[in-house]
Write an enzyme that holds these catalytic residues in place. Structure first.
Site, PDB file in Angstrom:
ATOM      1  CD  GLN A 191      -2.750  -1.217   2.528  1.00  0.00           C
ATOM      2  OE1 GLN A 191      -2.997  -2.292   3.044  1.00  0.00           O
ATOM      3  NE2 GLN A 191      -3.237  -0.080   3.019  1.00  0.00           N
ATOM      4  NE  ARG A 248     -13.183  -0.120   4.788  1.00  0.00           N
ATOM      5  CZ  ARG A 248     -13.981  -0.523   3.833  1.00  0.00           C
ATOM      6  NH1 ARG A 248     -14.407  -1.745   3.815  1.00  0.00           N
ATOM      7  NH2 ARG A 248     -14.378   0.301   2.887  1.00  0.00           N
ATOM      8  CB  CYS A 249      -8.748   1.051  12.081  1.00  0.00           C
ATOM      9  SG  CYS A 249      -8.121   1.806  13.562  1.00  0.00           S
ATOM     10  CD  GLU A 278      -9.113   3.971   7.534  1.00  0.00           C
ATOM     11  OE1 GLU A 278      -9.175   5.210   7.620  1.00  0.00           O
ATOM     12  OE2 GLU A 278      -8.133   3.319   7.855  1.00  0.00           O
TER      13      GLU A 278
HETATM   14  N1  MCN Z   1     -14.069   9.567  -1.924  1.00  0.00           N
HETATM   15  C1  MCN Z   1     -14.984  10.441  -2.488  1.00  0.00           C
HETATM   16  N2  MCN Z   1     -15.383  11.545  -1.775  1.00  0.00           N
HETATM   17  C2  MCN Z   1     -14.940  11.778  -0.524  1.00  0.00           C
HETATM   18  C3  MCN Z   1     -14.029  10.869   0.075  1.00  0.00           C
HETATM   19  C4  MCN Z   1     -13.599   9.772  -0.673  1.00  0.00           C
HETATM   20  O1  MCN Z   1     -15.419  10.209  -3.604  1.00  0.00           O
HETATM   21  N3  MCN Z   1     -15.326  12.847   0.162  1.00  0.00           N
HETATM   22  C5  MCN Z   1     -13.573   8.407  -2.680  1.00  0.00           C
HETATM   23  C6  MCN Z   1     -12.077   8.552  -2.964  1.00  0.00           C
HETATM   24  O2  MCN Z   1     -11.799   9.292  -4.078  1.00  0.00           O
HETATM   25  C7  MCN Z   1     -11.642   7.103  -3.066  1.00  0.00           C
HETATM   26  C8  MCN Z   1     -12.532   6.414  -2.035  1.00  0.00           C
HETATM   27  O3  MCN Z   1     -13.683   7.250  -1.886  1.00  0.00           O
HETATM   28  O4  MCN Z   1     -11.857   6.632  -4.358  1.00  0.00           O
HETATM   29  C9  MCN Z   1     -11.846   6.242  -0.666  1.00  0.00           C
HETATM   30  O5  MCN Z   1     -11.214   7.431  -0.356  1.00  0.00           O
HETATM   31  P1  MCN Z   1     -10.490   7.793   1.029  1.00  0.00           P
HETATM   32  O6  MCN Z   1     -11.483   7.950   2.093  1.00  0.00           O
HETATM   33  O7  MCN Z   1      -9.570   8.913   0.752  1.00  0.00           O
HETATM   34  O8  MCN Z   1      -9.630   6.486   1.397  1.00  0.00           O
HETATM   35  P2  MCN Z   1      -8.313   5.956   0.672  1.00  0.00           P
HETATM   36  O9  MCN Z   1      -8.442   6.084  -0.774  1.00  0.00           O
HETATM   37  O10 MCN Z   1      -7.107   6.506   1.334  1.00  0.00           O
HETATM   38  O11 MCN Z   1      -8.439   4.416   0.989  1.00  0.00           O
HETATM   39  C10 MCN Z   1      -7.978   3.856   2.183  1.00  0.00           C
HETATM   40  C11 MCN Z   1      -9.086   3.187   2.978  1.00  0.00           C
HETATM   41  C12 MCN Z   1      -8.477   2.286   3.958  1.00  0.00           C
HETATM   42  S1  MCN Z   1      -7.322   2.914   4.998  1.00  0.00           S
HETATM   43  C13 MCN Z   1      -8.806   0.966   4.014  1.00  0.00           C
HETATM   44  S2  MCN Z   1      -8.145   0.019   5.237  1.00  0.00           S
HETATM   45  C14 MCN Z   1      -9.703   0.401   3.043  1.00  0.00           C
HETATM   46  C15 MCN Z   1     -10.621   1.399   2.456  1.00  0.00           C
HETATM   47  O12 MCN Z   1      -9.965   2.518   2.095  1.00  0.00           O
HETATM   48  N4  MCN Z   1      -9.252  -0.572   2.224  1.00  0.00           N
HETATM   49  C16 MCN Z   1      -9.984  -0.891   1.107  1.00  0.00           C
HETATM   50  N5  MCN Z   1     -11.515   0.926   1.562  1.00  0.00           N
HETATM   51  C17 MCN Z   1     -11.172  -0.136   0.781  1.00  0.00           C
HETATM   52  N6  MCN Z   1     -11.923  -0.475  -0.294  1.00  0.00           N
HETATM   53  C18 MCN Z   1     -11.510  -1.483  -1.100  1.00  0.00           C
HETATM   54  N7  MCN Z   1     -12.270  -1.797  -2.165  1.00  0.00           N
HETATM   55  N8  MCN Z   1     -10.363  -2.177  -0.866  1.00  0.00           N
HETATM   56  C19 MCN Z   1      -9.601  -1.911   0.210  1.00  0.00           C
HETATM   57  O13 MCN Z   1      -8.470  -2.576   0.408  1.00  0.00           O
HETATM   58 CU1  CUN Z   2      -6.084   1.394   8.773  1.00  0.00          CU
HETATM   59  S1  CUN Z   2      -6.173  -0.127   7.609  1.00  0.00           S
HETATM   60 MO1  CUN Z   2      -6.192   1.129   6.089  1.00  0.00          MO
HETATM   61  O1  CUN Z   2      -5.293   2.316   7.053  1.00  0.00           O
HETATM   62  O2  CUN Z   2      -5.017   0.613   5.129  1.00  0.00           O
END
Ligand code: MCN
Ligand code: CUN
Length: 796
Positions: free
Chosen positions: A223, A370-371, A741
């Site tokens: 990641q 996921r945290c 998360e």
């Molecule tokens: N998004 C959006 N509008 C927002 C916030 C987010 O459209 N206001 C969209 C983002 O553009 C992105 C998605 O939602 O496409 C998730 O965005 P974000 O909250 O920024 O999270 P990350 O992209 O950093 O993803 C990490 C998070 C984590 S830490 C874990 S653990 C997890 C999760 O995402 N692992 C996943 N969701 C997952 N979903 C899938 N399918 N697979 C994983 O491994």
């Molecule tokens: Cu906290 S599990 Mo996600 O941060 O990759």
């Protein structure tokens, strides 16, 4: 009349654009690590320890070497000659790559075989004879600190016991004073069981060292590719520019693919020694037994309350079982992650948290799943504690929350543990959720059902989560500051390629980042290809976890688009033969303020950047932005669940679940809903069926999908999602907050609170997760709490 392009039509902000990555995934054309086949590639398998704690007296690998097709057998002693028997972890600890002195958990890596195919390698692993001398085993923090406990980490100097850290935050004296003045003190003790992210794809790597060029290429499931590159440079002492880390498609990360695992290191060394590509793909048991465990925390707390329900202070203590090596990633200032984000949504004057981390003979744990760094445990404890307090005071569960929430006009708000929350509409979210669940009506039905012997319950959980580490002032991992980046190249025909330092694992970055570019520049999203995960091409970034991508990399995407727009404006002025000050922007187009009909599109500016730029201007239309966020983003959510519990069997069914998530501006509402549904499913699994436990000998019970249950669509309840509350993040360039998360963080307490509510009046105060039918039945039948990880039955 505006000639701006229609933002939704071009797939901009707010469009529920279909996920571009799904085109290849649903056709079976994804490119995962295991899909990659290199010429001359060999295969590696790992021999794991059957014992949880034992001294290694000898390792005899001679029979393995004799098997035809075996190229190399790696043991700890061989790793030691290269100074690679141990490696640093992301939390300033060390971890054995291959065991030399002792094994410290069941499943620990003891040796590796590299052979022509994985089957030969596996057979050869079984031919290795290891002579173990069993040692006493520790499987809980209580045992870890007991008198006379064996010291697990006797490899470390200055480690006389099993304590990793004793950490505290908050105001001890102030909290004590507040407790002295309280009308009522509520208490609660909990265990958040060990769980596992269990993504569909296991971990793996293909290391390819080329002696002729001195270049090491590693395709792997990480990641955070750039952190791995830095770590490989430091651990293997290779020059960083000669290391290329490529994370191809990832079949789910969920935190499992943040740490650095011994298998990666061994495949790299094997490739250097053999000068051939070496592939290691973990099997399911290996993944479930040795990687990325989460939680395993004992939480103890007290809440000082005024009779009317006002929370005056909170005291918390946590005991975290980290397993044999402290290897989880978290910002280095904070030993127990962001556990101190607990109670951030409530206006509580003072609080104090103590945290102790201990070693045990279990696989390294505490990795977030996921945290955002232990926020799951923090929010679970918070919402269970608030419910316990409401019950103790005889106050309504919704009311105690509403009266203690930080009010909309109190932002920015300093939490009792020192975070700065900056926006939210907590009361409104709760109101929307209560209305959706038809709260008053349910309470009536519940009372009526009760009179007929049926147990209905309603559970509320609210949460605000610190997402988007860092700012670099406060957040770093191993000293590397937490910021992120985006690099945008607009080609002459107006099509573009965007790269970021994040790494999607299923979240849909290829879809959503293009939407941000569309929003900022008016270039249709389908004209923007997004690439992540190759350190040779992507700008440096800290990767994707802690839902930091939208808050940090997503912000960088907006900022780099604005840099491109600023240059395009100069090109537009040149093309329109006016000065820059006379130029106005509307989506996709610059025009002359005094003559709005005269304009040029962003695509026309792009051609000009390569064919008709003004004198003295650098050609090209590309740029890079590094973004260091001023603060974390603070999404907020309310989850309400209603259940019916069968008193005869302890089985409970979800009647309804409503989720109100406020993650600020939603880039892609469909993807956001997908994230929430995924998180709620995991929350349901944790509360209802999932746990990994260990028997007294340290045998890991649950390292297979017969015991560790993943919910399918069949048992997962339906969810009703609400999106009407939107509080834009005040410092994010497009007002977005993280969401990835939230539901997994806030969800579990809603389910547990609902079952506990159904049991109210029976004298039961707590059942620890998972709320398996036999545990619920035991609580109902014997009127007692059921605590701790589910025991292993002796007849198993
Ligand atoms: N998004 C959006 N509008 C927002 C916030 C987010 O459209 N206001 C969209 C983002 O553009 C992105 C998605 O939602 O496409 C998730 O965005 P974000 O909250 O920024 O999270 P990350 O992209 O950093 O993803 C990490 C998070 C984590 S830490 C874990 S653990 C997890 C999760 O995402 N692992 C996943 N969701 C997952 N979903 C899938 N399918 N697979 C994983 O491994
Ligand atoms: Cu906290 S599990 Mo996600 O941060 O990759």
């Amino acid at each position: 009349m505006s000639q701006a392009v229609d933002e939704i039509k071009i797939g901009g902000l707010g469009a529920s654009r279909r996920r571009v990555e799904d085109n290849r995934f649903i056709r079976g054309k994804g490119n995962y690590t295991d899909d990659i086949v290199l010429p001359g590639m060999l295969h590696m398998e790992i021999l794991r320890s059957p014992l949880a704690h034992a001294r290694i007296k000898s390792i005899d690998a001679s029979k393995a070497w004799d098997i035809p097709g075996v190229h190399l057998v790696l043991t700890g002693d061989m790793m030691a000659t290269r100074n690679l028997a141990w490696m640093p972890t992301l939390s300033y600890d060390t971890q054995a790559v291959l065991a030399t002195d002792k094994v410290r958990f069941q499943g620990q890596e003891v040796a590796c075989v590299i052979a022509d195919d994985p089957y030969i390698a596996k057979d050869a692993c079984e031919a290795i004879v290891v002579d173990y001398e069993p040692l006493p085993v520790i499987v809980s923090p209580m045992q870890a600190v007991a008198e006379g406990a064996p010291v697990i980490r006797d490899d470390k100097e200055n480690q006389p016991d099993n304590v990793i850290y004793d950490w505290e935050v908050g105001d001890r004296d102030g909290t004590e004073r507040a407790f002295a003045a309280a009308d009522v003190v509520s208490k609660l003790e909990l265990h958040y069981p060990r769980s596992h992210p269990s993504p569909i794809e296991c971990c793996g790597s293909i290391a390819d060292f080329n002696r002729a060029t001195s270049k090491l290429t590693v395709y792997m499931t990480t990641q955070a590719p750039h952190i791995i590159r830095a770590a490989v440079a430091m651990v293997a002492e290779l020059p960083e520019h000669m290391i290329r880390i490529v994370s191809p498609d990832i079949g789910g990360g969920f935190g499992n693919k943040v740490p650095i695992y011994p298998g990666y290191v061994c495949s790299i060394l094997a490739s250097i020694l053999l000068e051939r590509p070496v592939k290691w793909i973990e099997d399911k048991s290996g993944n479930l037994i040795s990687t990325g465990f989460a939680r395993d925390v004992y939480l103890k707390g007290e809440m000082a309350l005024r009779k009317d329900g006002k929370i005056l202070a909170v005291r918390m203590h946590t005991d975290a079982d980290h397993g044999a090596f402290f290897s989880d990633a978290q910002p280095s200032k904070f030993k127990i992650g962001l556990m101190h984000s607990a109670f951030a949504a409530y206006d509580i004057p003072v609080a104090h948290l103590t945290a102790r981390g201990t070693y045990s003979n279990k696989a390294p744990g505490g990795v977030a799943y996921r945290c955002s760094f232990r926020v799951t445990e923090a929010m679970f404890f918070q919402e269970r504690m608030v419910q316990a307090a409401a019950d103790d005071l005889g106050i309504d569960q919704a009311q105690i929350r509403a009266m203690n929430f930080v009010r909309d006009d109190q932002f920015p708000h300093r939490t009792p543990f020192g975070f700065l929350t900056d926006s939210g509409q907590y009361g409104k979210c709760l109101d929307v959720a209560l209305k959706a669940i038809d709260y008053e009506n349910f309470r009536r039905e519940q009372a009526e059902a009760r009179s007929r012997g049926r147990l209905l319950g309603l559970g509320i959980s609210t949460m605000t989560e610190p997402l988007g580490a860092g700012n670099s002032r406060e957040y770093d991992i191993l000293g590397i500051k937490m910021f992120d980046s985006a690099d945008l190249k607009v080609h002459m025909t107006g099509k573009a390629i965007l790269r970021t330092g994040a790494k999607t694992q299923g979240q849909g970055h290829e879809t959503t980042w293009a939407q941000i570019v569309a929003h900022e520049l008016g270039i249709p999203a389908e004209d923007v290809v997004v690439e992540e995960g190759d350190t040779d091409t992507a700008p440096f970034g800290m990767g994707t976890y802690a839902s930091r991508s939208t808050p940090v990399a997503g912000a960088a995407v907006a900022m780099v688009s604005r840099k491109i727009r600023a240059k395009a404006r100069k090109l537009a002025a040149h093309l329109l033969e006016v000065s820059e000050e006379d130029i106005e922007w509307e989506l996709g187009r610059f025009y002359v303020r005094s003559a709005p009909g005269r304009g040029v599109t962003i695509q026309e500016c792009a051609i000009a950047a390569y064919s008709n730029m003004p004198d003295g201007m650098e050609p090209g239309l590309e740029n890079t932005a590094y973004y260091d966020p001023p603060n974390l983003t603070w999404p907020f959510a309310v989850y309400i669940v209603t259940v019916e519990v069968d008193p005869q069997t302890g089985v409970w069914d979800v009647l309804k679940l409503v989720a109100v998530d406020d993650c600020g501006v939603r880039i892609n509402p469909m993807i956001v809903e997908g994230q929430i549904m995924g998180g709620l499913t995991e929350a349901y699994a944790m509360s209802n069926m999932q746990f990994i436990t260990f028997d007294a000998e340290g045998n890991c019970v649950g390292a297979n999908y017969m015991d560790y249950l993943l919910p399918t669509a069949w048992e997962t309840p339906g969810f009703e999602l609400h999106s009407e509350v939107v509080t834009p993040c005040p410092h994010h360039p497009i007002g977005a907050k993280g969401i990835g998360e939230c539901a997994a963080v806030g969800g579990p307490a809603a389910f547990v609170n609902a079952v506990m509510d159904a049991l109210s009046g029976t004298g039961v105060r707590n059942i620890d997760m998972p709320l398996l039918p036999d545990r619920v039945w035991e609580a109902i039948t014997y009127h007692r709490d059921v605590s701790g990880a589910p025991p292993v039955r002796s007849d198993d």
